[in-house]
Design a protein around this motif. Structure first.
Motif: not given
Length: 158
Positions: A60, A62-63, A67, A78, A97-98, A102
């Motif tokens: 996943d 994430q900035t 994860e 992480q 993703g958030d 990316h």
């Protein structure tokens, strides 16, 4: 201050406190000697996972960090350290993703991309964010270029 058997009560408490502190500190150490209490951890808060050849490794994006989604050895971790077998095939990428831009790259210890193993930056992960490769000893880390200080994990090839 009272004395019992020639030893002050205060002195006895100091000795007891020092002994307890020593025992407490000794109990916090692990077999790696890094003091984190978890022998499967590399000391940076990143779990270390031996990944079976042929495994699909998914994250996943994430900035704050990659994860782990799968396999189960990295789920919820992480920026886990991936332990891979040299010459064996793997798949790595991100499927969630958030919403930030990316990509994923595999770099050597000098920070250069290995064998053009990189994807384009996007905020919508999909099949184009998946890399298939054979593990080689020059591989040192997986990175998101726009967030290379937070979205970076170690690769160990054995």
């Amino acid at each position: 201050m009272t004395r019992e058997n020639g030893i002050s009560r205060r002195g006895t408490l100091k000795l007891t406190g020092a002994a307890a502190a020593t025992a407490l500190v000794a109990g916090c150490n692990d077999d790696n000697g890094n003091g984190n209490g978890n022998g499967d951890d590399d000391g940076n808060g990143n779990g270390e996972a031996a990944i079976e050849p042929g495994t699909e490794i998914m994250f996943d994006g994430q900035t704050a960090g990659w994860e782990g989604l799968e396999p189960s050895e990295i789920e919820g971790e992480q920026n886990p350290t991936l332990v891979l077998e040299e010459g064996e095939s793997y798949t790595i990428g991100w499927t969630e993703g958030d919403g930030s831009l990316h990509n994923i790259e595999i770099r050597d210890d000098g920070g250069d991309v290995v064998d053009d193993l990189q994807t384009d930056e996007t905020d919508d992960p999909g099949d184009d964010q998946i890399l298939e490769f054979e593990a080689s000893s020059e591989m040192a880390e997986y990175v998101c270029d726009p967030h290379e200080t937070t979205m970076v994990g170690e690769i160990q090839v054995e």
